[in-house]
Each structure stands twice: as structure tokens, then as C-alpha cells.
Design an enzyme around this catalytic site. Sequence first.
Site, PDB file in Angstrom:
ATOM      1  N   ASP A 200     -23.583 -34.332 -55.399  1.00  0.00           N
ATOM      2  CA  ASP A 200     -22.608 -33.477 -55.540  1.00  0.00           C
ATOM      3  C   ASP A 200     -21.616 -33.482 -56.628  1.00  0.00           C
ATOM      4  OD1 ASP A 200     -20.462 -31.525 -54.848  1.00  0.00           O
ATOM      5  OD2 ASP A 200     -20.363 -32.131 -52.625  1.00  0.00           O
ATOM      6  N   THR A 226     -19.524 -27.046 -57.167  1.00  0.00           N
ATOM      7  CA  THR A 226     -18.765 -25.872 -57.208  1.00  0.00           C
ATOM      8  C   THR A 226     -18.720 -25.398 -58.841  1.00  0.00           C
ATOM      9  OG1 THR A 226     -16.677 -27.205 -57.820  1.00  0.00           O
ATOM     10  CG2 THR A 226     -17.393 -26.584 -55.459  1.00  0.00           C
TER      11      THR A 226
HETATM   12  C1  LIG Z   1     -14.678 -29.213 -53.488  1.00  0.00           C
HETATM   13  C2  LIG Z   1     -16.075 -29.797 -53.084  1.00  0.00           C
HETATM   14  C3  LIG Z   1     -16.710 -29.288 -52.169  1.00  0.00           C
HETATM   15  C4  LIG Z   1     -16.629 -27.867 -51.429  1.00  0.00           C
HETATM   16  O1  LIG Z   1     -16.459 -26.870 -52.380  1.00  0.00           O
HETATM   17  P1  LIG Z   1     -15.900 -25.633 -51.726  1.00  0.00           P
HETATM   18  O2  LIG Z   1     -16.010 -24.551 -52.831  1.00  0.00           O
HETATM   19  O3  LIG Z   1     -14.320 -25.734 -51.220  1.00  0.00           O
HETATM   20  O4  LIG Z   1     -16.448 -25.202 -50.502  1.00  0.00           O
HETATM   21  C5  LIG Z   1     -18.043 -29.814 -52.057  1.00  0.00           C
HETATM   22  N1  LIG Z   1     -18.149 -31.210 -52.358  1.00  0.00           N
HETATM   23  C6  LIG Z   1     -17.249 -31.840 -53.153  1.00  0.00           C
HETATM   24  C7  LIG Z   1     -17.426 -33.320 -53.578  1.00  0.00           C
HETATM   25  C8  LIG Z   1     -16.136 -31.343 -53.363  1.00  0.00           C
HETATM   26  O5  LIG Z   1     -15.089 -31.656 -54.219  1.00  0.00           O
END
Ligand SMILES: *Cc1c(COP(=O)(O)O)cnc(C)c1O
Length: 423
Positions: A200, A226
Amino acid sequence: MTFDPALQAADPQVADLIAREDTRQRDSLRLIASENYASSAVLEASASSLTNKYAEGYPGRRYYEGMDVIDPLESLAIERAKEIFGAEHANVQPYSGSPANLAALLALVEPGGTILGMSLPAGGHLTHGWKVSATGIYYNAVQYGVRETDHRLDMDQVRSLAKEHSPKLIWCGHSAYPRIVDFEAFAEIANEVGAHLVADIAHIAGLIAGGVHPSPVPHAAAVTTTTHKTLRGPRGGLIMCKAEHAKAIDKAVFPGLQGGPHNHTTAAKAVAFGEALKPEFKDYAAQVVTNAKALGEGLLGRGHTLITGGTDNHLLLVDLTSTGISGRVAARAINACGIEMNGNSIPFDKRKPFDPSGVRVGLAALTSRGLTAEHMDTVAGFIDEGVREAAKHDGTIEDAFATALAGRIREFLQPFPAPGLTD
Ligand SMILES: *Cc1c(COP(=O)(O)O)cnc(C)c1O
């Protein structure tokens, strides 16, 4: 952003609120690590007529008519995402980062299956299996942390938990970890236990796109992100994966989790991806890291404590324990002075998550305004002044002090146009 007069005439209440937010974003020192300034081009695309169109399905396979524009547009966004990251497959429909992560889980793990992710207090994200998240409720989540001695990822702990619990999926990536992630080491562990590795990169996507952070794409089954943090696009999500998982990922996004894609956001993603493919974006990403390091030096020089002692990416985690006030109290107090950051747990925090000991500071937004390393000592000075003043008065700051500091910050920022707002 200057609106054409339609909104002002039709709904002055909303128009005025947006104008106030524009002013706030222009005049304050925006250091929230997940935020940025999207360009006028990105904002314009996301404010388009594409919001009126339904397009359930994928290019060439839709459930609605009238796709002559949406199909090539979504294909363009997909091609650009693949080009930036060298991915075999991309899905640009996730509404945001959290739905992207749920889609990866839906695609790769059966309900109730075991997953292994970084815990929230150690710097991971809610959606990596934290107990209050759907990902921790619907899956059997096991969590790894960081080492107590140096607050760095402990690959031995990841390996031993993976061996003990045999997860179907291992998450790597974070929201508040200031160091480089060794994606190759994660892939090795995932291989050893037969798990899918999902990276992620929500926070660091822009750094990876700009070539200043290693990429997980060659190593991971899937990569989620994102599009609105360091990648500087519209609020949205993106999933990339190996060709073998393409069908499962697409099916998980639609019809698994979502209905019609937000085509106006898809257009804005395409614009942002186009920007990320330009050579200037490499300079931007490098400058973000340079600025973060320089700000770290400025804070260390003023006696502050940085988790891991510094940073390799866009963010710093500052331990405020020695100041006597919590991170949340400090963040609130200095917000009145025009400095935006968020209270954040630090590893092994003795305080509660709602009132943690640290603050998280990110450089993606300020760097988009053109600030460079030479400006970071001044920025560190502003932060230090605000925090020390708040600490002196048990977490409160007097109006006169706040107004004066906010005024100096406004003046300091004035020569740096805010993309999307004053460019
Ligand atoms: C910000 C974030 C998300 C979630 O994103 P949203 O758009 O706020 O749902 C997921 N994973 C990580 C590591 C993040 O920092």
C-alpha cells in the site's frame, strides 16, 4: 480557485465556504503528511460534466450506453498509471485508498482468512487489519510493529509472525513511517509462507513515481494507493497488480464493492498521472525528500526528538514527550497560528491514540508551492515557536500570539503560489 460566477450566484453560502477554505489553504503552513495541492488542471478535470455519466463496467464492457468518451478516458488513465509504475495491470476506479484496500482483500483472501499487516500505532493504516476497521472485523488480522530499540521495521518479527500464522496476504506500506520500506525483503517472506504480498503506497506513491523511493511493483502481487497524497492528484484510489490477478482485482472493485466509477475523478487522475510522467515531477519528488531532511535538521537543531532520528521520505514523526504537552494538544494549539499538522501516535506510545505523544509532519504540500531546503530552517522555527509557546501555557496559545505568528507565516508564504489556488 476562482469560480465562474455560477456558484456564487446560485449558492453564495457554499461558494463563500469554499472561498474561505481556499484562503486557509493559501495562508497556512500545510504540513499534514497526507495532503497536497492538486494543480488547477486536476481541479478543472474533476469539476467537469463527466460527473453526470454512469459507466458501470470497464472499457469495452459496460452496462450503459454513451461510452464514446468515458472508455477512451478510462483507458488513458490506465495506460498512464501502468507507464508511471511499470505495472502489468491497473484499475483506476477505486473511490479512495480504503476501498482499494478492501478490493485487494476481496480479490485475494477468502472471508475470515488470515492477513498480516503493520499495526496502526506503529505507523500502519487502519485498513491493514486494525481491529475497528472492516479489514480487522471480517479477516483474522495479525499485526507486526517496529523494533523497540530503533523504531524501524523488524523483518525478523515479520518473518516469525508470517511463519507462525501462515497469512494469505501480507500488507506492507504505512501512513506514518519515516524510512524506506524494503519491499524485496517483504516479498521474500511472502514467498516463504505462500502469501500474496500487497504493498500500500498511499503515502509514497509520488516518491516512487519520481524515482526517489524503491518500487514494490516488481515484487508485489498487488499495489494499492491513493492518488491525492504525494501523487498530487484528485481524491481517489488506484490498484495495480500482476496480470494473473487482473481479473480478480477488477471483479472485486466492480461489481464486488463499487457501482459506477467516478468519471470526473478518473479524468483528474489521468491529468495527474500525465503530470507525474513529466521530468519536473522527478525534481518535485526529490525536493520533497530534501525538504523533509532539512526540516528534520531544523527541528533537531532546536532540541526536538525525531522518531528514528530523521527521515528517508516525505514525513517526520516528532516525539513531543519532552515538551510536556501531547501531540494532539500541540497540533491544535499551533493550528490557531496557521500551522497545520496532526497529532500522531509514536511507536510504543504511552498515551492513548486519541491524545498521542507525537505529531506527524509532511512536506508534500509545501514543496508543491516551491519551497526548498533553504526555507526549511524558517519553517522549523515557526513550528518550534508555536510548540514552545503552547507548552509554556499548558497547551493554550493566546490570541495575540497566534495572530502575530499567523501573520508572519502568511507573509512568508506569499511569494510561493499555491497550485490550484493562486497559480
Ligand atoms: C491514506 C491511506 C489510506 C486510505 O486512503 P483514503 O483515501 O483516506 O481512504 C490507505 N492506506 C494508507 C497507507 C494510507 O496512508
